[in-house]
Design a protein around this motif. Structure first.
Motif, PDB file in Angstrom:
ATOM      1  N   ASN A  56      19.455  -7.573 -28.756  1.00  0.00           N
ATOM      2  CA  ASN A  56      20.044  -7.513 -30.098  1.00  0.00           C
ATOM      3  C   ASN A  56      19.023  -7.778 -31.199  1.00  0.00           C
ATOM      4  O   ASN A  56      19.383  -8.188 -32.298  1.00  0.00           O
ATOM      5  N   GLY A  57      17.738  -7.605 -30.900  1.00  0.00           N
ATOM      6  CA  GLY A  57      16.699  -7.800 -31.909  1.00  0.00           C
ATOM      7  C   GLY A  57      16.376  -9.251 -32.195  1.00  0.00           C
ATOM      8  O   GLY A  57      15.747  -9.572 -33.204  1.00  0.00           O
ATOM      9  N   ASN A  58      16.759 -10.151 -31.307  1.00  0.00           N
ATOM     10  CA  ASN A  58      16.578 -11.582 -31.565  1.00  0.00           C
ATOM     11  C   ASN A  58      15.120 -12.010 -31.680  1.00  0.00           C
ATOM     12  O   ASN A  58      14.770 -12.817 -32.541  1.00  0.00           O
ATOM     13  N   ILE A 114      12.316 -10.153 -32.477  1.00  0.00           N
ATOM     14  CA  ILE A 114      11.657  -9.639 -33.670  1.00  0.00           C
ATOM     15  C   ILE A 114      12.257 -10.261 -34.928  1.00  0.00           C
ATOM     16  O   ILE A 114      11.540 -10.519 -35.900  1.00  0.00           O
ATOM     17  N   ASN A 115      13.537 -10.559 -34.914  1.00  0.00           N
ATOM     18  CA  ASN A 115      14.159 -11.219 -36.066  1.00  0.00           C
ATOM     19  C   ASN A 115      13.614 -12.633 -36.255  1.00  0.00           C
ATOM     20  O   ASN A 115      13.475 -13.100 -37.387  1.00  0.00           O
ATOM     21  N   LYS A 119      10.385 -12.176 -38.010  1.00  0.00           N
ATOM     22  CA  LYS A 119      10.627 -11.822 -39.410  1.00  0.00           C
ATOM     23  C   LYS A 119      11.042 -13.049 -40.226  1.00  0.00           C
ATOM     24  O   LYS A 119      10.611 -13.221 -41.360  1.00  0.00           O
ATOM     25  N   THR A 120      11.854 -13.903 -39.633  1.00  0.00           N
ATOM     26  CA  THR A 120      12.279 -15.129 -40.313  1.00  0.00           C
ATOM     27  C   THR A 120      11.087 -16.040 -40.570  1.00  0.00           C
ATOM     28  O   THR A 120      10.939 -16.599 -41.662  1.00  0.00           O
ATOM     29  N   ASN A 142       9.049 -14.590 -43.387  1.00  0.00           N
ATOM     30  CA  ASN A 142       9.686 -14.846 -44.678  1.00  0.00           C
ATOM     31  C   ASN A 142       9.463 -16.277 -45.140  1.00  0.00           C
ATOM     32  O   ASN A 142       9.377 -16.546 -46.333  1.00  0.00           O
ATOM     33  N   LYS A 193       6.573  -7.199 -44.205  1.00  0.00           N
ATOM     34  CA  LYS A 193       7.393  -6.285 -43.413  1.00  0.00           C
ATOM     35  C   LYS A 193       6.724  -6.228 -42.037  1.00  0.00           C
ATOM     36  O   LYS A 193       5.516  -6.015 -41.954  1.00  0.00           O
TER      37      LYS A 193
END
Length: 79
Positions: free
Chosen positions: A50-52, A54-55, A58-59, A62, A73
């Motif tokens: 579920n993209g966990n 890579i997320n 990204k977090t 950020n 990005k």
């Protein structure tokens, strides 16, 4: 600094760590693109269910915006 962290993190996740490369390209003074290149067999591991995975990266990227003022990005590509 962020690229080194992402590279080390990605190498811990994938099955072929020697194929991991991370590059950072400054688009302008407030925006940068980070590209993670991995072996084709490892793309699913790096993205995660579920993209966990890579997320999570990204977090973290950020969170670095607060320190250096640059938005990131993150892109994953197959080598």
């Amino acid at each position: 600094m962020i690229t080194k962290f992402i590279e080390n993190y990605a190498k811990l996740i994938v099955g072929v760590p020697e194929d991991v490369t991370v590059t950072k390209e400054l688009i302008d003074e407030n925006f940068a693109e980070i590209t993670i290149s991995v072996n084709s067999v490892d793309i699913g591991k790096l993205i995660g269910k579920n993209g966990n995975m890579i997320n999570a990266l990204k977090t973290m990227a950020n969170g670095c915006k607060a320190k250096d003022g640059i938005s990131y990005k993150i892109q994953v590509v197959v080598k």
